[in-house]
Design a protein around this motif. Structure first.
Motif, PDB file in Angstrom:
ATOM      1  N   VAL A  50      47.117  37.778  35.955  1.00 34.12           N
ATOM      2  CA  VAL A  50      46.595  36.501  36.442  1.00 34.12           C
ATOM      3  C   VAL A  50      45.909  36.741  37.783  1.00 34.12           C
ATOM      4  O   VAL A  50      46.440  37.429  38.654  1.00 34.12           O
ATOM      5  CB  VAL A  50      47.736  35.479  36.601  1.00 34.12           C
ATOM      6  CG1 VAL A  50      47.238  34.194  37.259  1.00 34.12           C
ATOM      7  CG2 VAL A  50      48.371  35.177  35.253  1.00 34.12           C
ATOM      8  N   THR A  51      44.711  36.208  37.954  1.00 30.39           N
ATOM      9  CA  THR A  51      43.961  36.418  39.194  1.00 30.39           C
ATOM     10  C   THR A  51      44.425  35.448  40.279  1.00 30.39           C
ATOM     11  O   THR A  51      45.012  34.398  39.978  1.00 30.39           O
ATOM     12  CB  THR A  51      42.459  36.209  38.956  1.00 30.39           C
ATOM     13  OG1 THR A  51      42.223  34.822  38.648  1.00 30.39           O
ATOM     14  CG2 THR A  51      41.940  37.078  37.813  1.00 30.39           C
ATOM     15  N   PRO A  52      44.152  35.768  41.554  1.00 29.49           N
ATOM     16  CA  PRO A  52      44.470  34.806  42.620  1.00 29.49           C
ATOM     17  C   PRO A  52      43.793  33.456  42.402  1.00 29.49           C
ATOM     18  O   PRO A  52      44.384  32.407  42.701  1.00 29.49           O
ATOM     19  CB  PRO A  52      43.952  35.505  43.877  1.00 29.49           C
ATOM     20  CG  PRO A  52      44.038  36.961  43.560  1.00 29.49           C
ATOM     21  CD  PRO A  52      43.681  37.061  42.104  1.00 29.49           C
ATOM     22  N   ASP A  53      42.555  33.471  41.895  1.00 30.27           N
ATOM     23  CA  ASP A  53      41.876  32.206  41.573  1.00 30.27           C
ATOM     24  C   ASP A  53      42.702  31.366  40.605  1.00 30.27           C
ATOM     25  O   ASP A  53      42.919  30.157  40.812  1.00 30.27           O
ATOM     26  CB  ASP A  53      40.517  32.492  40.920  1.00 30.27           C
ATOM     27  CG  ASP A  53      39.394  32.687  41.907  1.00 30.27           C
ATOM     28  OD1 ASP A  53      39.628  33.329  42.956  1.00 30.27           O
ATOM     29  OD2 ASP A  53      38.271  32.230  41.624  1.00 30.27           O
ATOM     30  N   GLU A  54      43.149  31.993  39.524  1.00 31.59           N
ATOM     31  CA  GLU A  54      43.917  31.272  38.505  1.00 31.59           C
ATOM     32  C   GLU A  54      45.250  30.799  39.063  1.00 31.59           C
ATOM     33  O   GLU A  54      45.690  29.673  38.782  1.00 31.59           O
ATOM     34  CB  GLU A  54      44.149  32.169  37.299  1.00 31.59           C
ATOM     35  CG  GLU A  54      42.895  32.479  36.496  1.00 31.59           C
ATOM     36  CD  GLU A  54      43.165  33.434  35.360  1.00 31.59           C
ATOM     37  OE1 GLU A  54      43.049  33.018  34.194  1.00 31.59           O
ATOM     38  OE2 GLU A  54      43.491  34.612  35.634  1.00 31.59           O
ATOM     39  N   VAL A  84      48.563  32.191  48.302  1.00 32.21           N
ATOM     40  CA  VAL A  84      47.593  32.911  47.466  1.00 32.21           C
ATOM     41  C   VAL A  84      46.153  32.569  47.826  1.00 32.21           C
ATOM     42  O   VAL A  84      45.232  33.343  47.536  1.00 32.21           O
ATOM     43  CB  VAL A  84      47.857  32.633  45.971  1.00 32.21           C
ATOM     44  CG1 VAL A  84      47.346  31.255  45.549  1.00 32.21           C
ATOM     45  CG2 VAL A  84      47.236  33.710  45.090  1.00 32.21           C
ATOM     46  N   ALA A  85      45.926  31.446  48.485  1.00 33.67           N
ATOM     47  CA  ALA A  85      44.561  30.979  48.775  1.00 33.67           C
ATOM     48  C   ALA A  85      43.693  32.006  49.490  1.00 33.67           C
ATOM     49  O   ALA A  85      42.509  32.160  49.142  1.00 33.67           O
ATOM     50  CB  ALA A  85      44.601  29.674  49.567  1.00 33.67           C
ATOM     51  N   LEU A 123      37.960  32.264  38.713  1.00 33.41           N
ATOM     52  CA  LEU A 123      37.536  33.553  38.176  1.00 33.41           C
ATOM     53  C   LEU A 123      38.690  34.173  37.393  1.00 33.41           C
ATOM     54  O   LEU A 123      39.833  34.187  37.844  1.00 33.41           O
ATOM     55  CB  LEU A 123      37.114  34.483  39.300  1.00 33.41           C
ATOM     56  CG  LEU A 123      35.803  34.114  40.007  1.00 33.41           C
ATOM     57  CD1 LEU A 123      35.686  34.873  41.323  1.00 33.41           C
ATOM     58  CD2 LEU A 123      34.606  34.406  39.113  1.00 33.41           C
ATOM     59  N   LYS A 124      38.362  34.711  36.217  1.00 32.18           N
ATOM     60  CA  LYS A 124      39.372  35.321  35.351  1.00 32.18           C
ATOM     61  C   LYS A 124      39.053  36.799  35.131  1.00 32.18           C
ATOM     62  O   LYS A 124      37.896  37.203  35.164  1.00 32.18           O
ATOM     63  CB  LYS A 124      39.404  34.611  33.987  1.00 32.18           C
ATOM     64  CG  LYS A 124      39.735  33.133  34.072  1.00 32.18           C
ATOM     65  CD  LYS A 124      39.687  32.503  32.691  1.00 32.18           C
ATOM     66  CE  LYS A 124      40.006  31.003  32.751  1.00 32.18           C
ATOM     67  NZ  LYS A 124      39.963  30.377  31.417  1.00 32.18           N
ATOM     68  N   ARG A 125      40.092  37.581  34.885  1.00 35.11           N
ATOM     69  CA  ARG A 125      39.918  38.967  34.445  1.00 35.11           C
ATOM     70  C   ARG A 125      40.487  39.067  33.041  1.00 35.11           C
ATOM     71  O   ARG A 125      41.596  39.559  32.832  1.00 35.11           O
ATOM     72  CB  ARG A 125      40.621  39.933  35.395  1.00 35.11           C
ATOM     73  CG  ARG A 125      39.901  40.135  36.718  1.00 35.11           C
ATOM     74  CD  ARG A 125      40.390  41.388  37.436  1.00 35.11           C
ATOM     75  NE  ARG A 125      39.679  41.575  38.687  1.00 35.11           N
ATOM     76  CZ  ARG A 125      40.163  41.239  39.884  1.00 35.11           C
ATOM     77  NH1 ARG A 125      41.378  40.694  39.965  1.00 35.11           N
ATOM     78  NH2 ARG A 125      39.468  41.441  40.988  1.00 35.11           N
ATOM     79  N   GLU A 126      39.684  38.618  32.069  1.00 32.04           N
ATOM     80  CA  GLU A 126      40.141  38.633  30.681  1.00 32.04           C
ATOM     81  C   GLU A 126      39.935  40.001  30.041  1.00 32.04           C
ATOM     82  O   GLU A 126      40.409  40.247  28.933  1.00 32.04           O
ATOM     83  CB  GLU A 126      39.418  37.539  29.890  1.00 32.04           C
ATOM     84  CG  GLU A 126      39.767  36.146  30.415  1.00 32.04           C
ATOM     85  CD  GLU A 126      38.987  35.041  29.729  1.00 32.04           C
ATOM     86  OE1 GLU A 126      39.635  34.138  29.167  1.00 32.04           O
ATOM     87  OE2 GLU A 126      37.742  35.085  29.747  1.00 32.04           O
ATOM     88  N   PHE A 127      39.223  40.870  30.727  1.00 32.81           N
ATOM     89  CA  PHE A 127      39.118  42.277  30.343  1.00 32.81           C
ATOM     90  C   PHE A 127      38.865  43.066  31.616  1.00 32.81           C
ATOM     91  O   PHE A 127      38.510  42.497  32.656  1.00 32.81           O
ATOM     92  CB  PHE A 127      37.989  42.501  29.321  1.00 32.81           C
ATOM     93  CG  PHE A 127      36.624  42.064  29.790  1.00 32.81           C
ATOM     94  CD1 PHE A 127      35.764  42.933  30.446  1.00 32.81           C
ATOM     95  CD2 PHE A 127      36.186  40.757  29.552  1.00 32.81           C
ATOM     96  CE1 PHE A 127      34.513  42.519  30.875  1.00 32.81           C
ATOM     97  CE2 PHE A 127      34.929  40.343  29.977  1.00 32.81           C
ATOM     98  CZ  PHE A 127      34.095  41.226  30.636  1.00 32.81           C
TER      99      PHE A 127
END
Length: 276
Positions: A26-30, A78-79, A139-143
């Motif tokens: 999970v990214t900091p954004d999420e 986390v912000a 922003l996601k890191r789905e890959f």
């Protein structure tokens, strides 16, 4: 020809770390968005409970507010790691003022001032809604994907160029390069166009190149719009290939750059680097 040679040397010398099969975290954004939404749900529940208060219901409302405060505390931590979160005044206010209002609402409940508590919760909810609206899509890191900064210091004609080399674990059909801000983060998301805010101070760029594992190249052009480099990839960037593009003026040291990746599957990823 000189720049093509430079890019070739750049890519050969800049091979990225191989990708593992580990699931993206999970990214900091999420995490920021998830915690703000959790705080919102708890505050809304407390607000509903206080419409018809009693001693038992007031205790339930306080329990919900404690959950909201715990979520806000995580969001505050986390912000700073979420891309561009604290550049947003509405986010800063929601995290700071929202916590103050929740604590004050608890005091009001303890003293039987239920209408005052509801009013403060309404204000806190409005602040969180504004922050989430301005923040936009997390922003996601789905890959897995990676981008790094490159320079052309050894090529006299292109010493004032900066470059990006990138690779990804999935087939990528679009790459977007810009400053590490919410404006760049939201480009291409539903309902979001190219922002009016300034992007990178770029005036010219080369064609991008995609290199396969045995050194063969294909090239095509990106577009430059409001300081954002937008690259619809034809051909696409596939696993074990490297993408490179160069642009000028050279970015100053300390510039944070966000590179977004959109895969053929529709999944997204990103990488942030700092110019050294």
């Amino acid at each position: 020809m000189a720049l093509r040679t430079a890019l070739a040397a750049l890519v050969v010398g800049g091979a990225l770390v191989p990708f593992s099969a580990a699931a993206p975290a999970v990214t900091p954004d999420e995490r920021l968005v998830n915690e703000l939404r959790a705080a919102t749900r708890s505050a809304q529940t407390a607000q509903r409970i206080l419409v018809t208060p009693s001693r038992a219901r007031a205790a339930r409302a306080v329990a919900e507010l404690e959950r909201a405060l715990a979520a806000l505390d995580v969001a505050r931590k986390v912000a700073p790691r979420a891309v561009g979160a604290l550049e947003s005044r509405s986010m800063r206010v929601a995290l700071q003022r929202g916590r103050t209002l929740a604590r004050s609402a608890e005091t009001d409940i303890a003293r039987g001032r239920y209408a005052a508590a509801r009013a403060k919760l309404a204000e806190a909810l409005a602040l969180k809604a504004a922050a989430l609206r301005e923040f936009g899509a997390p922003l996601k890191r789905e890959f897995q994907a990676k981008a790094v900064h490159r320079s052309f210091a050894n090529v006299p004609a292109y010493r004032e160029y900066s470059g990006v080399t990138a690779s990804a674990a999935e087939e990528v059909v679009e790459i977007i390069i810009g400053p590490a801000t919410r404006a760049t983060a939201n480009v291409g998301e539903p309902g979001r166009g190219v922002p009016a805010s300034p992007g990178l101070p770029v005036t010219e760029m080369t064609a991008y190149q995609i290199q396969d594992p045995i050194g063969r190249y294909t090239t095509n052009w990106c577009t430059l719009d409001a300081g954002l480099i937008i690259c619809p990839l034809r051909p696409t960037l596939t696993r074990d290939h490297l993408f490179t593009v160069a642009f000028t003026p050279k970015l100053p040291r300390g510039t944070e750059v966000l590179v977004k990746f959109r895969a053929a599957s529709g999944r997204t990823s990103y990488s942030v680097y700092t110019v050294r």
